[in-house]
Each structure stands twice: as structure tokens, then as C-alpha cells.
Design an enzyme around this catalytic site. Structure first.
Site, PDB file in Angstrom:
ATOM      1  N   GLU A  54      99.924  15.292  -6.688  1.00 54.56           N
ATOM      2  CA  GLU A  54      99.672  13.987  -7.343  1.00 54.56           C
ATOM      3  C   GLU A  54      98.429  13.424  -6.676  1.00 54.56           C
ATOM      4  O   GLU A  54      98.503  12.887  -5.567  1.00 54.56           O
ATOM      5  CB  GLU A  54     100.851  13.041  -7.103  1.00 54.56           C
ATOM      6  CG  GLU A  54     102.151  13.455  -7.757  1.00 54.56           C
ATOM      7  CD  GLU A  54     102.158  13.202  -9.250  1.00 54.56           C
ATOM      8  OE1 GLU A  54     101.183  12.657  -9.791  1.00 54.56           O
ATOM      9  OE2 GLU A  54     103.156  13.580  -9.879  1.00 54.56           O
ATOM     10  N   CYS A  99      96.650   4.657  -7.541  1.00 56.95           N
ATOM     11  CA  CYS A  99      96.095   5.859  -8.171  1.00 56.95           C
ATOM     12  C   CYS A  99      95.951   5.664  -9.667  1.00 56.95           C
ATOM     13  O   CYS A  99      94.952   6.050 -10.255  1.00 56.95           O
ATOM     14  CB  CYS A  99      96.987   7.057  -7.868  1.00 56.95           C
ATOM     15  SG  CYS A  99      98.714   6.784  -8.261  1.00 56.95           S
TER      16      CYS A  99
HETATM   17  P1  NAP Z   1      94.638  11.075   1.840  1.00 57.20           P
HETATM   18  O1  NAP Z   1      93.607  10.762   2.835  1.00 57.20           O
HETATM   19  O2  NAP Z   1      94.478  12.283   1.024  1.00 57.20           O
HETATM   20  O3  NAP Z   1      96.027  11.094   2.629  1.00 57.20           O
HETATM   21  C1  NAP Z   1      97.250  11.386   1.975  1.00 57.20           C
HETATM   22  C2  NAP Z   1      98.154  12.115   2.949  1.00 57.20           C
HETATM   23  O4  NAP Z   1      97.597  13.402   3.212  1.00 57.20           O
HETATM   24  C3  NAP Z   1      98.300  11.438   4.307  1.00 57.20           C
HETATM   25  O5  NAP Z   1      99.592  11.688   4.793  1.00 57.20           O
HETATM   26  C4  NAP Z   1      97.271  12.169   5.147  1.00 57.20           C
HETATM   27  O6  NAP Z   1      97.573  12.130   6.528  1.00 57.20           O
HETATM   28  C5  NAP Z   1      97.394  13.577   4.606  1.00 57.20           C
HETATM   29  N1  NAP Z   1      96.206  14.403   4.739  1.00 57.20           N
HETATM   30  C6  NAP Z   1      94.914  14.044   4.615  1.00 57.20           C
HETATM   31  N2  NAP Z   1      94.113  15.111   4.726  1.00 57.20           N
HETATM   32  C7  NAP Z   1      94.920  16.180   4.944  1.00 57.20           C
HETATM   33  C8  NAP Z   1      94.692  17.574   5.155  1.00 57.20           C
HETATM   34  N3  NAP Z   1      93.472  18.087   5.148  1.00 57.20           N
HETATM   35  N4  NAP Z   1      95.756  18.371   5.357  1.00 57.20           N
HETATM   36  C9  NAP Z   1      97.007  17.871   5.356  1.00 57.20           C
HETATM   37  N5  NAP Z   1      97.293  16.562   5.159  1.00 57.20           N
HETATM   38  C10 NAP Z   1      96.260  15.726   4.951  1.00 57.20           C
HETATM   39  O7  NAP Z   1      94.800   9.925   0.788  1.00 57.20           O
HETATM   40  P2  NAP Z   1      95.030   8.370   1.052  1.00 57.20           P
HETATM   41  O8  NAP Z   1      93.731   7.779   1.481  1.00 57.20           O
HETATM   42  O9  NAP Z   1      96.206   8.161   1.932  1.00 57.20           O
HETATM   43  O10 NAP Z   1      95.435   7.889  -0.420  1.00 57.20           O
HETATM   44  C11 NAP Z   1      94.503   7.616  -1.381  1.00 57.20           C
HETATM   45  C12 NAP Z   1      94.384   8.706  -2.426  1.00 57.20           C
HETATM   46  O11 NAP Z   1      95.677   9.072  -2.917  1.00 57.20           O
HETATM   47  C13 NAP Z   1      93.628   8.238  -3.629  1.00 57.20           C
HETATM   48  O12 NAP Z   1      92.780   9.254  -4.080  1.00 57.20           O
HETATM   49  C14 NAP Z   1      94.719   7.958  -4.646  1.00 57.20           C
HETATM   50  O13 NAP Z   1      94.286   7.956  -5.975  1.00 57.20           O
HETATM   51  C15 NAP Z   1      95.675   9.037  -4.334  1.00 57.20           C
HETATM   52  N6  NAP Z   1      97.028   8.725  -4.829  1.00 57.20           N
HETATM   53  C16 NAP Z   1      97.545   9.451  -5.868  1.00 57.20           C
HETATM   54  C17 NAP Z   1      98.801   9.137  -6.384  1.00 57.20           C
HETATM   55  C18 NAP Z   1      99.413   9.897  -7.541  1.00 57.20           C
HETATM   56  O14 NAP Z   1     100.608   9.732  -7.780  1.00 57.20           O
HETATM   57  N7  NAP Z   1      98.684  10.733  -8.251  1.00 57.20           N
HETATM   58  C19 NAP Z   1      99.519   8.087  -5.817  1.00 57.20           C
HETATM   59  C20 NAP Z   1      98.967   7.377  -4.764  1.00 57.20           C
HETATM   60  C21 NAP Z   1      97.719   7.718  -4.276  1.00 57.20           C
HETATM   61  P3  NAP Z   1      96.805  11.143   7.546  1.00 57.20           P
HETATM   62  O15 NAP Z   1      97.076   9.758   7.139  1.00 57.20           O
HETATM   63  O16 NAP Z   1      97.396  11.495   8.857  1.00 57.20           O
HETATM   64  O17 NAP Z   1      95.351  11.510   7.411  1.00 57.20           O
END
Ligand code: NAP
Length: 455
Positions: free
Chosen positions: A229, A263
Site C-alpha cells: 500500500e 495517502c
Molecule cells: P516510509 O518512509 O516509507 O516509512 C514507512 C515504514 O517503512 C516505516 O515503518 C519505515 O520505518 C519503514 N521503512 C522505510 N524505509 C524502509 C526500508 N528501506 N526497508 C524497510 N522498512 C523501511 O513512509 P512514511 O514517510 O512513513 O509514510 C508516508 C508514505 O506512505 C507516503 O508515500 C504515503 O502516501 C504512504 N502511505 C500509503 C498508504 C496506503 O494505504 N496506500 C497509507 C498511508 C501512507 P522507519 O520509520 O523506521 O524509517
């Protein structure tokens, strides 16, 4: 010893720190989760539903405490945090009451004496989750996964570890067996070791597409199923017959709720030429009037972003878009105050190739795009690497539905902002990910869809 440090985004002050698990400690917790699975999978849907209703009651009883915690950790305005907890309880009750029906055996007529499809649990599921809905995103994964008979381990975003622990505590308090739902406070660089653990059978990630690519490729190497997602840059087409008061109200809420960090929020407004100037003038008035303030203040329409680094990245994207020829109509300056605040901002006259058109703006910044006619609007809306939600604003439902069917997205809403609803599937296409959550489609992602044939 490593810690995750929690900063209140409204003040910039450290409010808590939580010890990270080593990989060995995380693997121990996963082993406990696997042991819990061997008993949990044998429970009936009715037995699981009793605990799920208890979890819903605990969420209701502790709503204020959980909401204040979410607001402190990621800056959501308090009224919206309360609504988030209410929605979590709703999901618990939905799956408690519906799982038996959603996962009922499906008889199939063949030459066999009896043949049917049955849905069986598969084991321990890893969930990598984001901070933007720190309770809801986790519940949306965990509740159907557990009702199906799986167990779950959570790697939550580092900045909302208090929420992760509160959730783990809530499952225990509700009477779920130890290990049915566990929090793993690990650094994202150790997620690879977790995915490779033999007891993890599948992975779901909600977050950015770079995180999704990384996790999906590791899981792929290990032949473990994933649901992704990811981000979005949802287009809302404003047709020339739209009620502009309603359209601009929705556009304001769409861009500012959750401080612009949803999102499925409306992000790109594709407006037909004949009403473009009028839309922009009214929209600017409303975005300007929305009160940015302390997230604990009930009068605030929106608060700070979740982290200062994310605010700074968003500002860079705004500056880049303007340098590329985008018109800054409102906002666009970092305010001189403590915290990760960013003002309601409007970028207009955007075109493909500009940052604000091509990429996700995850904060209170709207992209406004001019379209010649309906066909041009559809083409501009679909000219995106993403395809999560989308919308059409019109007073003609038939015209709206015709356009909704042409939009390349996991959902298209006419005259309403996209919302997730447990009765309907949720997910995306293109770089917004794959797989679905919610409804029957979501609960069937992490089961063994098994054929039984009695000759
Ligand atoms: P993010 O930086 O991708 O982080 C999401 C999760 O992934 C966190 O637990 C993060 O841990 C972990 N993570 C990051 N990089 C990783 C890697 N290389 N390997 C393993 N785990 C990793 O995203 P965010 O800033 O929290 O959220 C914003 C994004 O999420 C936006 O793009 C938004 O649109 C999207 N989103 C999508 C949905 C949907 O349902 N489609 C819903 C909500 C949000 P750490 O915090 O420890 O870095």
C-alpha cells in the site's frame, strides 16, 4: 544501545525514547508469535470474535488516551485522532461479525462427489507500517489477519513507537494470547533479517514506494507473498458543472486533513478551463482561512507535519515546482515558529514534468492543473506514476460515473473524498502498490486458498 527518539512535531522537543530490539531479540519475539500461531489457528471464528469485540471495547474506553498519544507523536489535530480510534473499533467489530461469512467455504460444482474452496491461515505475517495513521494502519492489517487465524508482528515507523506499544498492550489486555500480535521496535535496516526469518510467511507494507520496492524485492528473493500500500498523487477532476462551494470545501479538507499527510488525499486538482479562475480564487480564500495551530487546540483546522525533515523536503519540492514554472498562489514559506509547521500552499498552472505534478506532495500543498475538456482532464489525471484514489466533482452523476470508470486508480469517488470503508476493498495500481486491504478481498490476501476434492 540503540533507541528510537520521539520528537513532538508541534514543539520540536524530545518526549520519549524507546530501546530498539536487536535482531536476535526480534527473532525471539517472532518465534513466540509462531508458537502462538499453532494454537491460535485452531480457534473458531466465534472464539476469535469474542476477543476482537473486547479489543474494540478497549479502544473505545481508552480513546482519549490513545488520541492524545497519536497527536503528541505525529501532530494530528486532536479531533481527527479521536476519529481514528473510533474507526479502529469499527474495523474490529466489522471483522469480528463478518469473518465467518467472508471466509466461508465456497462449494464448486464439478465431476467430484464434493469439491470446494476453503481458506486457511498461513502463519506469522510481518507488517511494516507508517506514522500517518499510527493506530488505524496497524489495525487495518492486524484485525483481518488475526481473525483469519494468522498471527502478526509489527515494525512500526520509528517516530510513533508509543502508539505501537499502546497497540501491543491493547491486544494483551483484550486477552489475545502472548505473541498473537507483537511489536518489534527495529531499525528499518534490520527489516531484511526479519523478512528472512523462517517463521515469517508474508509481508505487508504501507508507506512510500522506495520502502515498498526494497521490502518487496527482499520478500521476492525469499518467495514470501507481499501486499504493498504505497504513495499516491490522487487527481480530482472538477467539471464545469460542479458546485464550486462544495468542490472548494472538499478540496480544502482533502489537502489539509491529517495535516496534508494522507495517502488517499486529494492532491492534484484538474479543473476545466471555463471555471479554472473562479475555482482558484475561491479555493485560495478557503485555504487561507483554515487555521493552522497547535494540534491539541480544538480550533485548529490543521497542525504541524509529522517531522521537520519531511517538512523541509516538502518545501524543497515547492521551490523546485516554482523554479520549473509553477505559480505559487498561496503559502510556500516556512513559518517562523517552533515545530514542523508548513502553511496551506497552492501551486497552480502545473504541467507534466513539474515536481508538483509528477511526484507526491505529502503535506498541505495543493497542485492545480488546467484542462481543456473532459477527455483532456482524464488524460492529465491518468498521467501519473501513481494510481491510489481519485475523484470527480460534478452535479451530473452520470457524467461523473463515466469519468470515474476511466480513471486509473484503485478507487474513484464522485462528489466525495476517497475514504477507506471496511465493506469495500482498498488499494492501488501502478506505483501505488498491489494487493488489497479491507472487505473480503483484504482478508483473503493472507490465507491459503485451498481446493478440496472428494472423488
Ligand atoms: P516510509 O518512509 O516509507 O516509512 C514507512 C515504514 O517503512 C516505516 O515503518 C519505515 O520505518 C519503514 N521503512 C522505510 N524505509 C524502509 C526500508 N528501506 N526497508 C524497510 N522498512 C523501511 O513512509 P512514511 O514517510 O512513513 O509514510 C508516508 C508514505 O506512505 C507516503 O508515500 C504515503 O502516501 C504512504 N502511505 C500509503 C498508504 C496506503 O494505504 N496506500 C497509507 C498511508 C501512507 P522507519 O520509520 O523506521 O524509517
Amino acid at each position: 544501545m540503540e533507541h528510537s527518539i520521539i520528537i513532538n512535531p508541534a514543539t520540536g522537543e524530545e518526549i520519549a525514547k524507546y530501546k530498539r530490539l536487536t535482531t536476535a531479540e526480534a527473532k525471539d519475539k517472532i518465534a513466540v508469535s509462531n508458537t502462538a500461531y499453532t494454537n491460535w489457528k485452531l480457534k473458531t471464528y466465534e472464539e476469535r470474535a469474542v476477543l476482537m469485540h473486547k479489543l474494540a471495547a478497549i479502544l473505545d474506553e481508552n480513546k482519549e488516551e490513545y488520541a492524545q498519544l497519536a497527536t503528541r507523536e505525529m501532530g494530528k489535530v486532536i479531533g481527527q485522532s479521536r476519529k481514528e480510534i473510533e474507526k479502529c473499533a469499527l474495523i474490529c467489530r466489522y471483522y469480528a461479525d463478518k469473518t465467518k461469512e467472508l471466509l466461508a467455504d465456497k462449494m464448486v460444482k464439478t465431476e467430484a462427489t464434493k469439491s470446494y474452496v476453503t481458506f486457511q491461515p498461513i502463519g506469522v505475517i510481518l507488517a511494516v507500517m507508517p506514522w500517518n495513521f499510527p493506530f488505524y494502519q496497524v489495525i487495518r492489517f492486524a484485525v483481518p489477519a488475526l481473525m483469519a487465524g494468522n498471527t502478526g508482528v509489527l515494525k512500526h515507523a520509528s517516530n510513533v513507537q508509543g502508539c505501537a506499544l499502546a497497540l501491543e498492550g491493547a491486544f494483551i489486555k483484550a486477552g489475545f494470547p502472548v505473541g498473537a500480535f507483537s511489536n518489534l521496535n527495529v531499525d528499518s535496516k534490520h527489516v531484511k533479517d526479519i523478512i528472512e526469518d523462517k517463521n515469517i510467511v508474508a509481508v505487508t507494507l504501507t508507506g512510500s514506494d522506495p520502502a515498498g520496492r526494497s521490502v518487496a524485492s527482499i520478500a521476492g528473493q525469499n518467495l514470501k507473498k507481499t501486499v504493498m500500500e504505497l504513495g499516491g498523487s490522487d487527481a480530482y477532476i472538477v467539471l464545469d458543472d460542479a458546485n464550486l462551494e462544495q468542490a472548494t470545501d472538499l478540496a480544502t479538507l482533502g489537502r489539509l486533513q491529517n495535516n496534508g499527510q494522507t495517502c488517499i488525499a486529494a492532491k492534484r486538482f484538474v479543473v476545466l478551463d471555463t471555471i479554472y479562475d473562479e475555482f482558484l480564487a475561491l479555493y485560495s480564500q478557503k485555504m487561507k482561512a483554515a487555521i493552522m495551530g497547535e494540534p491539541t487546540d480544538e480550533a485548529s483546522y490543521y497542525g504541524p507535519m509529522a517531522r521537520a525533515d519531511l517538512r523541509d523536503e516538502l518545501h524543497e519540492q515547492v521551490l523546485k515546482t516554482v523554479a520549473q514554472g509553477g505559480k505559487l498562489v498561496l503559502g510556500g514559506e516556512i513559518p517562523n515558529r517552533k515545530g514542523a509547521y508548513y502553511p496551506a500552499t497552492i501551486l497552480a498552472d502545473l504541467k507534466p514534468g513539474m515536481e508538483g505534478f509528477d511526484n507526491e506532495l505529502f503535506g498541505p500543498v495543493a497542485s492545480v492543473i488546467r484542462a481543456k475538456d473532459d477527455a483532456d482532464a482524464v488524460a492529465l489525471a491518468n498521467n501519473s506514476q501513481y494510481g491510489l484514489g481519485s475523484g470527480v466533482l460534478t452535479t451530473n452523476n452520470e457524467r461523473g460515473e463515466k469519468i470515474a470508470l476511466q480513471l486509473e486508480a484503485g478507487s474513484s469517488f464522485v462528489n466525495k473524498l476517497v475514504v477507506s470503508d471496511p465493506r469495500l476493498p482498498f488499494g492501488g495500481v501502478k506505483n501505488s502498490g498491489y494487493g488489497r486491504e479491507l472487505a473480503a478481498y483484504g482478508i483473503q490476501e493472507f490465507v491459503n486458498t485451498k481446493t478440496i476434492w472428494i472423488d
